[in-house]
Design a protein around this motif. Structure first.
Motif, PDB file in Angstrom:
ATOM      1  N   ILE A  31       0.829  -1.212   0.000  1.00 43.57           N
ATOM      2  CA  ILE A  31       0.000   0.000   0.000  1.00 43.57           C
ATOM      3  C   ILE A  31       0.862   1.259   0.000  1.00 43.57           C
ATOM      4  CG2 ILE A  31      -2.169  -0.879   0.951  1.00 43.57           C
ATOM      5  CD1 ILE A  31      -0.976   0.149   3.709  1.00 43.57           C
ATOM      6  N   ASP A  37      -1.282   3.922  -7.277  1.00 51.10           N
ATOM      7  CA  ASP A  37      -2.229   4.924  -6.797  1.00 51.10           C
ATOM      8  C   ASP A  37      -3.342   4.188  -6.042  1.00 51.10           C
ATOM      9  OD1 ASP A  37      -4.005   6.896  -6.338  1.00 51.10           O
ATOM     10  OD2 ASP A  37      -4.263   7.507  -8.434  1.00 51.10           O
ATOM     11  N   ILE A  38      -3.234   4.130  -4.712  1.00 52.04           N
ATOM     12  CA  ILE A  38      -4.179   3.281  -3.966  1.00 52.04           C
ATOM     13  C   ILE A  38      -5.609   3.841  -4.007  1.00 52.04           C
ATOM     14  CG2 ILE A  38      -2.477   2.163  -2.473  1.00 52.04           C
ATOM     15  CD1 ILE A  38      -3.547   3.897  -0.181  1.00 52.04           C
ATOM     16  N   GLN A  39      -5.741   5.097  -4.397  1.00 55.52           N
ATOM     17  CA  GLN A  39      -7.099   5.670  -4.510  1.00 55.52           C
ATOM     18  C   GLN A  39      -7.912   4.959  -5.583  1.00 55.52           C
ATOM     19  OE1 GLN A  39      -8.062   9.616  -4.489  1.00 55.52           O
ATOM     20  NE2 GLN A  39      -6.142  10.363  -3.654  1.00 55.52           N
ATOM     21  N   LYS A  40      -7.187   4.354  -6.546  1.00 61.38           N
ATOM     22  CA  LYS A  40      -7.909   3.752  -7.674  1.00 61.38           C
ATOM     23  C   LYS A  40      -8.074   2.239  -7.534  1.00 61.38           C
ATOM     24  CE  LYS A  40      -7.008   7.198 -11.088  1.00 61.38           C
ATOM     25  NZ  LYS A  40      -5.721   7.829 -11.311  1.00 61.38           N
ATOM     26  N   ILE A  41      -7.579   1.678  -6.421  1.00 59.99           N
ATOM     27  CA  ILE A  41      -7.606   0.210  -6.285  1.00 59.99           C
ATOM     28  C   ILE A  41      -9.020  -0.283  -5.965  1.00 59.99           C
ATOM     29  CG2 ILE A  41      -6.724  -1.717  -4.853  1.00 59.99           C
ATOM     30  CD1 ILE A  41      -4.639  -0.583  -6.840  1.00 59.99           C
ATOM     31  N   ASP A  42      -9.494  -1.257  -6.771  1.00 60.42           N
ATOM     32  CA  ASP A  42     -10.832  -1.834  -6.563  1.00 60.42           C
ATOM     33  C   ASP A  42     -10.776  -3.035  -5.629  1.00 60.42           C
ATOM     34  OD1 ASP A  42     -12.476  -0.390  -8.703  1.00 60.42           O
ATOM     35  OD2 ASP A  42     -10.762  -1.116  -9.859  1.00 60.42           O
ATOM     36  N   LEU A  44      -8.139  -5.349  -2.972  1.00 61.78           N
ATOM     37  CA  LEU A  44      -6.864  -5.404  -2.249  1.00 61.78           C
ATOM     38  C   LEU A  44      -6.693  -6.813  -1.685  1.00 61.78           C
ATOM     39  CD1 LEU A  44      -4.417  -4.001  -0.797  1.00 61.78           C
ATOM     40  CD2 LEU A  44      -6.002  -3.500   1.082  1.00 61.78           C
ATOM     41  N   ARG A  59      -8.340   6.100   2.671  1.00 59.14           N
ATOM     42  CA  ARG A  59      -7.421   6.452   1.571  1.00 59.14           C
ATOM     43  C   ARG A  59      -7.717   5.647   0.303  1.00 59.14           C
ATOM     44  NH1 ARG A  59      -2.096   4.844   4.075  1.00 59.14           N
ATOM     45  NH2 ARG A  59      -1.248   5.297   2.026  1.00 59.14           N
ATOM     46  N   MET A  60      -8.660   4.709   0.404  1.00 59.32           N
ATOM     47  CA  MET A  60      -8.940   3.840  -0.747  1.00 59.32           C
ATOM     48  C   MET A  60     -10.421   3.940  -1.148  1.00 59.32           C
ATOM     49  SD  MET A  60      -6.548   0.555   0.188  1.00 59.32           S
ATOM     50  CE  MET A  60      -6.364   0.016  -1.501  1.00 59.32           C
ATOM     51  N   SER A  62     -12.032   3.767  -3.851  1.00 59.16           N
ATOM     52  CA  SER A  62     -12.583   2.892  -4.901  1.00 59.16           C
ATOM     53  C   SER A  62     -12.690   1.443  -4.461  1.00 59.16           C
ATOM     54  CB  SER A  62     -11.691   2.929  -6.153  1.00 59.16           C
ATOM     55  OG  SER A  62     -11.432   4.236  -6.530  1.00 59.16           O
ATOM     56  N   LEU A  63     -12.160   1.155  -3.254  1.00 62.10           N
ATOM     57  CA  LEU A  63     -12.070  -0.246  -2.813  1.00 62.10           C
ATOM     58  C   LEU A  63     -13.452  -0.903  -2.680  1.00 62.10           C
ATOM     59  CD1 LEU A  63      -9.809  -2.207  -2.049  1.00 62.10           C
ATOM     60  CD2 LEU A  63     -10.197  -1.621   0.345  1.00 62.10           C
TER      61      LEU A  63
END
Ligand code: NAI
Ligand code: HPV
Length: 524
Positions: A31, A37-42, A44, A59-60, A62-63
């Protein structure tokens, strides 16, 4: 394109289901990796190292799903993930054998002083008399928590001629008999075991289960093992009982804080340790990585995941049965929200016939997700629907009735608030599809999909014609049209469907027609 981050050195070979997929970009790192770019991670994927806290979830944005490549999910804030509608899945049985074998190896090593003897020989010493051990044969092993790992350990212990006493409040006598273990109370295990090993999850109930008080109930000379989670045995109490000679030794694979740093237990000769290696075999790592990678693929394919911590478990067969009702419930939720666009304080779902035989709580959650979809800004799904309803003070009820109104099944939603009541009833007809058969007490029959217009009007001559004319004059083609009334000349409704959504202008024009009471547009 779905963005997936596999953190914590998850075995890449197991990530095959996510590799070379046209719709998935797989990132391998952590991370904190600068190039991710962890903001865009769907999605994890983690093991035990990454702590999925509420700060990380913030911070995520989009998760959507967290996959734990292993069993214990105590490093994931499940409550926070659930609130945010994030599904959490794990790989419950991929590392069972490895962890049971590791525990067994630790037990044998502890009883025969293998790590201590090994290091002396490596230093050039030959101290045979210093390392007189104990046989496992004939000893009583106390297992606290007889789940997957505890059960596998019990089988191995029995094969070594040990007798096994088990404390697990959720274990049945039948299961204990099958495994050849003695179901005991916690106090009995403490008092009678020569070796005690813990295999429970770390929860508020199990934290500090073995502490100053309970350790004092154990046999003098007892050996302890923790290959489950740091904290189940209170570390300071354990150090104290080893130092005062009550506990003969301990084998630890896990610590309250990992790595443990300069820890008093590490200074004790009779404590043997490994760095959280229970699941660290090639086989287990391949198993758990493959299991979670498959779950993520399934999730992206919009199919039900098998091992969710915060959703009900559902087999493929059950999912196939529930799927049409799930769709119907979600659409009905949206219809109620749009047709009755007022505040509500209570929402009750009533199921009948074949719908009542299904996992109705899942359908109610789907219905709520549909209801909230256009009402609030955050994503609502089956994971957080109940939480969101509670947060907004909506009382959610669920009922089953024997009255199917002549259909094979029905789902009825009753929404209440400020003295108003609105109901909608739908059914799923085999080989025909979903139908809405009643809206606000009006008998009707339409397919819940596409661009719909719900018009409340007075049952007067010409109203239907006027609506048709205004639409026709503006080149709008009506695809389907259904009307319903309770009595001649009273209130009535129309439900129309169109190939394209209607413009706001068009709706305003229709609203201005005589005898039109209200119009709501619904896009399904
Ligand atoms: N060291 C390592 O690398 C690994 C550690 N683990 C840890 O081992 C734990 C157990 O794993 P599994 O056997 O797969 O889980 P499991 O869910 O199959 O078994 C847990 C058992 O603990 C019992 N239990 C729960 N609360 C209890 C209580 N208060 N007192 C007594 N028993 C209680 C449950 O009834 C259940 O039978 C995991 O939660 C994880 O923390 C798991 C895999 C690897
Ligand atoms: O599966 C578990 O619960 C474990 O403790 C294994 O942890 P790990 O994935 O090896 O960090």
């Amino acid at each position: 394109m779905f963005q997936v981050l596999a953190a914590d050195s998850i075995k890449e070979e197991g990530l095959q289901p996510l590799l070379e997929q046209p719709d998935i970009q797989l990132h391998i790192g952590s991370i904190d990796s600068e190039n991710i770019d962890i903001q865009k991670i769907d999605a994890l994927l983690v093991r035990s190292a990454t702590k999925v806290t509420s700060e990380l979830l913030d911070r995520m944005p989009s998760l959507k799903i967290v996959g734990r490549a292993g069993v214990g999910v105590d490093n994931i804030d499940i409550a926070e993930a659930t609130k945010r509608g994030i599904i959490v899945v794990n790989a419950p049985d991929g590392n069972t054998i490895s962890t049971a074998e590791h525990t067994f190896a630790m037990m044998a090593a502890l009883m025969r002083n293998i790590p201590q003897a090994h290091s002396t020989v490596k230093k050039g010493e030959w101290k045979r008399n210093q390392f007189i051990g104990n046989e496992l044969y004939g000893k009583t092993l106390g297992i606290i928590g007889l789940g997957r790992i505890g059960s596998e350990l019990a089988k191995r212990a029995r094969a070594f001629g040990m007798s096994v006493k088990v404390y697990d409040p959720f274990l049945t006598k039948e299961r204990a008999e099958i495994l050849g273990v003695q179901l005991s109370t916690f106090d009995e295990v403490l008092a009678e075991a020569d070796i005690i090993t813990v295999h429970t999850p770390l929860t508020k109930e199990t934290k500090g289960l073995l502490n100053e008080r309970t350790l004092s109930q154990t046999k003098k000379g007892v050996y302890l093992l923790n290959c489950a989670r740091g904290g189940i045995i209170d570390e300071m109490a354990l150090a104290h009982f080893i130092e005062n000679g009550h506990v003969a030794g301990a084998a630890l694979d896990v610590f309250e804080v990992e790595p443990p740093g300069d820890h008093p237990l590490l200074k004790l000769d009779s404590v043997i340790v490994t760095p959280h290696l229970g699941a660290s075999t090639k086989e287990a790592q391949l198993n758990v990585a493959t299991q979670v990678a498959r779950e993520i693929r399934t999730f992206f394919d919009d199919k039900p995941v098998a091992n969710s911590i915060n959703l009900p478990a559902m087999s493929k067969e059950i999912y196939e049965k529930i799927q049409p009702f799930h769709q119907l419930a979600k659409e009905m939720g949206k219809i109620v929200s749009e047709c009755h666009n007022k505040g509500i304080s209570e929402l009750t779902a009533t199921y009948s016939g074949t719908a009542a035989e299904l996992e109705t709580s899942f359908l109610t959650k789907a219905l709520l997700a549909g209801f909230f979809e256009n009402r609030i800004d955050i994503k609502v799904n089956e994971v957080n629907a109940i939480h969101i309803a509670k947060e907004r003070g909506i009382i959610v009820g669920e009922k089953v009735t024997g009255n199917s109104y002549g259909y094979a099944n029905t789902i009825t939603i009753t929404a209440r608030g400020d003295g108003d009541v609105f109901t909608a009833r739908g059914t799923f007809i085999e080989h025909y599809g979903p139908r809405i058969v009643n809206l606000d007490g009006f008998t009707i029959d339409f397919h819940p999909s596409g661009n719909l217009l719900y018009i409340q009007h007075m049952d007067r001559p010409g109203v239907i014609g006027h609506v048709g004319k205004v639409l026709g004059d503006h080149g709008v083609n009506i695809a389907t049209m259904q009307v319903g009334r309770k009595e001649a000349g009273g209130e009535a409704i129309m439900v129309l469907s169109f190939d394209k959504p209607l413009s706001d202008d068009m709706i305003v024009k229709l609203e201005s027609l005589q005898d039109i009471v209200a119009i709501n547009s619904i896009v399904l």
